[in-house]
Design a protein around this motif. Sequence first.
Motif, mmCIF file in Angstrom:
data_model
loop_
_atom_site.group_PDB
_atom_site.id
_atom_site.type_symbol
_atom_site.label_atom_id
_atom_site.label_comp_id
_atom_site.label_asym_id
_atom_site.label_seq_id
_atom_site.Cartn_x
_atom_site.Cartn_y
_atom_site.Cartn_z
ATOM 1 N N TYR A 40 0.814 -1.218 0.000
ATOM 2 C CA TYR A 40 0.000 0.000 0.000
ATOM 3 C C TYR A 40 0.849 1.270 0.000
ATOM 4 C CZ TYR A 40 -4.098 -2.843 0.590
ATOM 5 O OH TYR A 40 -5.099 -3.760 0.387
ATOM 6 N N ARG A 43 -0.175 4.685 -1.770
ATOM 7 C CA ARG A 43 -1.577 4.578 -2.188
ATOM 8 C C ARG A 43 -2.374 5.701 -1.523
ATOM 9 N NH1 ARG A 43 -3.928 -0.615 -3.407
ATOM 10 N NH2 ARG A 43 -5.866 0.586 -3.329
ATOM 11 N N MET A 44 -2.605 6.760 -2.252
ATOM 12 C CA MET A 44 -3.327 7.905 -1.703
ATOM 13 C C MET A 44 -4.798 7.581 -1.426
ATOM 14 S SD MET A 44 -1.026 10.028 -1.230
ATOM 15 C CE MET A 44 0.241 8.781 -1.142
ATOM 16 N N ASP A 45 -5.318 6.536 -2.071
ATOM 17 C CA ASP A 45 -6.697 6.135 -1.819
ATOM 18 C C ASP A 45 -6.826 5.345 -0.518
ATOM 19 O OD1 ASP A 45 -5.248 4.017 -3.068
ATOM 20 O OD2 ASP A 45 -7.124 2.998 -3.540
ATOM 21 N N ARG A 46 -5.716 4.954 0.066
ATOM 22 C CA ARG A 46 -5.688 4.201 1.327
ATOM 23 C C ARG A 46 -4.666 4.850 2.272
ATOM 24 N NH1 ARG A 46 -7.511 -1.146 1.435
ATOM 25 N NH2 ARG A 46 -9.294 -1.342 0.072
ATOM 26 N N PRO A 47 -4.952 6.047 2.773
ATOM 27 C CA PRO A 47 -3.961 6.782 3.572
ATOM 28 C C PRO A 47 -3.502 6.080 4.849
ATOM 29 C CG PRO A 47 -6.100 7.871 3.658
ATOM 30 C CD PRO A 47 -6.204 6.780 2.627
ATOM 31 N N SER A 122 -18.261 1.489 -2.194
ATOM 32 C CA SER A 122 -17.724 0.822 -3.364
ATOM 33 C C SER A 122 -17.932 -0.685 -3.248
ATOM 34 C CB SER A 122 -16.233 1.121 -3.492
ATOM 35 O OG SER A 122 -15.551 0.600 -2.380
ATOM 36 N N SER A 124 -16.274 -4.569 -4.879
ATOM 37 C CA SER A 124 -15.097 -5.161 -5.512
ATOM 38 C C SER A 124 -15.522 -6.190 -6.534
ATOM 39 C CB SER A 124 -14.229 -5.837 -4.453
ATOM 40 O OG SER A 124 -13.201 -6.568 -5.062
#
Length: 126
Positions: A40, A43-47, A122, A124
């Motif tokens: 990760y 990963r800016m979507d998972r700070p 969201s 998956s």
Amino acid sequence: MKFNSLMHVGIICKDWDNMVDFYENKLGFKKKVEVKYKEYKDRMDRPEQAKKAETMPDGVMYAYFEIAPGQFIEMYPNEDNLLEDVAWHTRTGLFHFSLTVDDIQETYDEFVKKHTNLVLGSYSTE
């Protein structure tokens, strides 16, 4: 909507090594996937996970143990020192569960059509 099976349940465990030993060596479940925080990194979507990737890149985020073909226990180590579980009659909620379907988009669209008042997150496709 037609659901095929329960794909997995998620468990946050107190003692990672003992839980892995229990599921692998006592019950005979095979660890199919082990994800470490370094996956990760950036990963800016998972700070939260990206932050841990900097401080504990080789730390285990979660692992999947296969119970039967297509059915798993998803296990997370408790490195955040979450509270201990409480007696069964004093708690509410479930961490999560996952279902398998033939067509995720069709199932999602059908669900949204039937439940227009819900705000959905969201989903998956994996």
